[in-house]
Motif scaffolding. Structure first.
Motif, PDB file in Angstrom:
ATOM      1  N   ALA A  49       0.844  -1.194   0.000  1.00 44.00           N
ATOM      2  CA  ALA A  49       0.000   0.000   0.000  1.00 44.00           C
ATOM      3  C   ALA A  49       0.876   1.239   0.000  1.00 44.00           C
ATOM      4  CB  ALA A  49      -0.918   0.018   1.220  1.00 44.00           C
ATOM      5  N   THR A  50       0.319   2.335  -0.512  1.00 40.81           N
ATOM      6  CA  THR A  50       1.012   3.614  -0.470  1.00 40.81           C
ATOM      7  C   THR A  50       0.048   4.702  -0.040  1.00 40.81           C
ATOM      8  OG1 THR A  50       0.559   4.133  -2.790  1.00 40.81           O
ATOM      9  CG2 THR A  50       2.631   2.976  -2.300  1.00 40.81           C
ATOM     10  N   ILE A  51       0.623   5.806   0.435  1.00 40.38           N
ATOM     11  CA  ILE A  51      -0.177   6.960   0.822  1.00 40.38           C
ATOM     12  C   ILE A  51       0.607   8.212   0.458  1.00 40.38           C
ATOM     13  CG2 ILE A  51       0.711   6.951   3.197  1.00 40.38           C
ATOM     14  CD1 ILE A  51      -2.123   7.892   4.069  1.00 40.38           C
ATOM     15  N   SER A  52      -0.085   9.190  -0.109  1.00 37.73           N
ATOM     16  CA  SER A  52       0.585  10.426  -0.493  1.00 37.73           C
ATOM     17  C   SER A  52       0.427  11.476   0.606  1.00 37.73           C
ATOM     18  CB  SER A  52      -0.035  10.961  -1.788  1.00 37.73           C
ATOM     19  OG  SER A  52      -1.341  11.459  -1.532  1.00 37.73           O
ATOM     20  N   ASN A  53       1.088  12.587   0.402  1.00 36.17           N
ATOM     21  CA  ASN A  53       0.953  13.688   1.365  1.00 36.17           C
ATOM     22  C   ASN A  53      -0.464  14.260   1.382  1.00 36.17           C
ATOM     23  OD1 ASN A  53       3.553  13.407   2.114  1.00 36.17           O
ATOM     24  ND2 ASN A  53       4.284  15.349   1.276  1.00 36.17           N
ATOM     25  N   ASP A  54      -1.230  13.983   0.317  1.00 35.63           N
ATOM     26  CA  ASP A  54      -2.638  14.393   0.265  1.00 35.63           C
ATOM     27  C   ASP A  54      -3.554  13.299   0.793  1.00 35.63           C
ATOM     28  OD1 ASP A  54      -1.980  15.974  -2.918  1.00 35.63           O
ATOM     29  OD2 ASP A  54      -1.945  16.808  -0.896  1.00 35.63           O
ATOM     30  N   ASP A  55      -2.938  12.276   1.389  1.00 35.99           N
ATOM     31  CA  ASP A  55      -3.675  11.143   1.959  1.00 35.99           C
ATOM     32  C   ASP A  55      -4.424  10.327   0.917  1.00 35.99           C
ATOM     33  OD1 ASP A  55      -4.353  12.975   4.983  1.00 35.99           O
ATOM     34  OD2 ASP A  55      -2.823  11.457   4.610  1.00 35.99           O
ATOM     35  N   TYR A  59      -3.928   0.438  -2.653  1.00 39.39           N
ATOM     36  CA  TYR A  59      -3.739  -0.889  -2.074  1.00 39.39           C
ATOM     37  C   TYR A  59      -3.592  -1.921  -3.185  1.00 39.39           C
ATOM     38  CZ  TYR A  59      -5.420   1.106   2.321  1.00 39.39           C
ATOM     39  OH  TYR A  59      -5.564   1.867   3.449  1.00 39.39           O
ATOM     40  N   ALA A  60      -2.710  -2.868  -2.958  1.00 41.80           N
ATOM     41  CA  ALA A  60      -2.643  -4.007  -3.861  1.00 41.80           C
ATOM     42  C   ALA A  60      -3.955  -4.784  -3.753  1.00 41.80           C
ATOM     43  CB  ALA A  60      -1.470  -4.902  -3.491  1.00 41.80           C
ATOM     44  N   ASP A  61      -4.397  -5.340  -4.849  1.00 41.73           N
ATOM     45  CA  ASP A  61      -5.673  -6.074  -4.854  1.00 41.73           C
ATOM     46  C   ASP A  61      -5.691  -7.178  -3.802  1.00 41.73           C
ATOM     47  OD1 ASP A  61      -6.170  -5.914  -8.471  1.00 41.73           O
ATOM     48  OD2 ASP A  61      -6.682  -4.507  -6.866  1.00 41.73           O
ATOM     49  N   SER A  62      -4.551  -7.791  -3.569  1.00 45.21           N
ATOM     50  CA  SER A  62      -4.487  -8.929  -2.663  1.00 45.21           C
ATOM     51  C   SER A  62      -4.719  -8.560  -1.205  1.00 45.21           C
ATOM     52  CB  SER A  62      -3.134  -9.626  -2.800  1.00 45.21           C
ATOM     53  OG  SER A  62      -2.081  -8.730  -2.496  1.00 45.21           O
ATOM     54  N   VAL A  63      -4.646  -7.264  -0.882  1.00 46.91           N
ATOM     55  CA  VAL A  63      -4.777  -6.860   0.527  1.00 46.91           C
ATOM     56  C   VAL A  63      -5.972  -5.954   0.784  1.00 46.91           C
ATOM     57  CG1 VAL A  63      -2.285  -7.068   0.799  1.00 46.91           C
ATOM     58  CG2 VAL A  63      -3.307  -4.808   0.402  1.00 46.91           C
ATOM     59  N   LYS A  86      -3.707 -13.813   8.036  1.00 43.10           N
ATOM     60  CA  LYS A  86      -3.648 -15.155   7.464  1.00 43.10           C
ATOM     61  C   LYS A  86      -2.202 -15.621   7.466  1.00 43.10           C
ATOM     62  CE  LYS A  86      -7.358 -13.951   4.210  1.00 43.10           C
ATOM     63  NZ  LYS A  86      -7.737 -13.879   2.776  1.00 43.10           N
ATOM     64  N   PRO A  87      -1.983 -16.917   7.506  1.00 45.33           N
ATOM     65  CA  PRO A  87      -0.601 -17.417   7.457  1.00 45.33           C
ATOM     66  C   PRO A  87       0.171 -16.882   6.249  1.00 45.33           C
ATOM     67  CG  PRO A  87      -2.068 -19.177   8.110  1.00 45.33           C
ATOM     68  CD  PRO A  87      -2.947 -18.001   7.740  1.00 45.33           C
ATOM     69  N   GLU A  88      -0.510 -16.658   5.149  1.00 43.87           N
ATOM     70  CA  GLU A  88       0.173 -16.154   3.956  1.00 43.87           C
ATOM     71  C   GLU A  88       0.580 -14.688   4.071  1.00 43.87           C
ATOM     72  OE1 GLU A  88      -2.757 -17.778   4.069  1.00 43.87           O
ATOM     73  OE2 GLU A  88      -4.186 -16.974   2.595  1.00 43.87           O
TER      74      GLU A  88
END
Length: 118
Positions: A49-55, A59-63, A86-88
Motif C-alpha cells: 500500500a502507499t499513501i501520499s501527502n494528500d492522503d 492498495y494491492a488487490d491482494s490486501v 492469514k498465514p500467507e
C-alpha cells in the motif's frame, strides 16, 4: 537523507490484528509518498500500500479490505494495520518513502517481521 525505522512485527495468531509503525527522521520535508512493501520467504518483494501527502491511498488487490495504511504527519510516522491475519501474510514488511508521487521509492527501512501462526 531520510531514515526509516519499522516496528510492531512479531508472532501473531491467524485471525488477529497487528499494527506496524514506521518512524521517519531526517529530511522528511522531501517526502511526498510513503508505502509498505512485503517479502515473504522465497518470494519477491511486493507492494502492499502507499499513501501520499494528500492522503491518497493505493492498495494491492491482494490486501484490499484487510489492510489499512495511515500516517500521522505530526509524528512523522506511517502505520499499517492488518486485520484478519492469514498465514500467507507472513513476511518481512518494509517501509519506504519517495520524493515523488510516482516512480521508485528513494528510502527504505530495514523491515519488521510478521509471522502468522495457524
Amino acid at each position: 537523507q531520510v531514515q526509516l525505522v519499522e516496528s510492531g512485527g512479531g508472532l501473531v495468531q491467524a485471525g488477529g490484528s497487528v499494527r506496524l509503525s514506521c518512524a521517519a527522521s531526517g529530511s522528511v520535508f522531501s517526502i511526498n509518498r510513503m508505502g509498505w512493501y512485503r517479502q515473504a520467504p522465497g518470494k519477491e518483494r511486493e507492494l502492499v500500500a502507499t499513501i501520499s501527502n494528500d492522503d491518497l491511498t493505493y492498495y494491492a488487490d491482494s490486501v484490499k479490505g484487510r489492510f489499512t495504511i495511515s500516517r500521522d504527519e505530526a509524528k512523522n510516522t506511517l502505520y499499517l494495520r492488518i486485520d484478519s491475519l492469514k498465514p500467507e501474510d507472513t513476511a518481512m514488511y518494509f517501509c519506504a518513502a519517495g520524493r515523488t508521487i510516482i516512480g521508485a521509492m528513494n528510502y527504505w527501512g530495514k523491515g519488521t517481521l510478521v509471522t502468522v501462526s495457524s
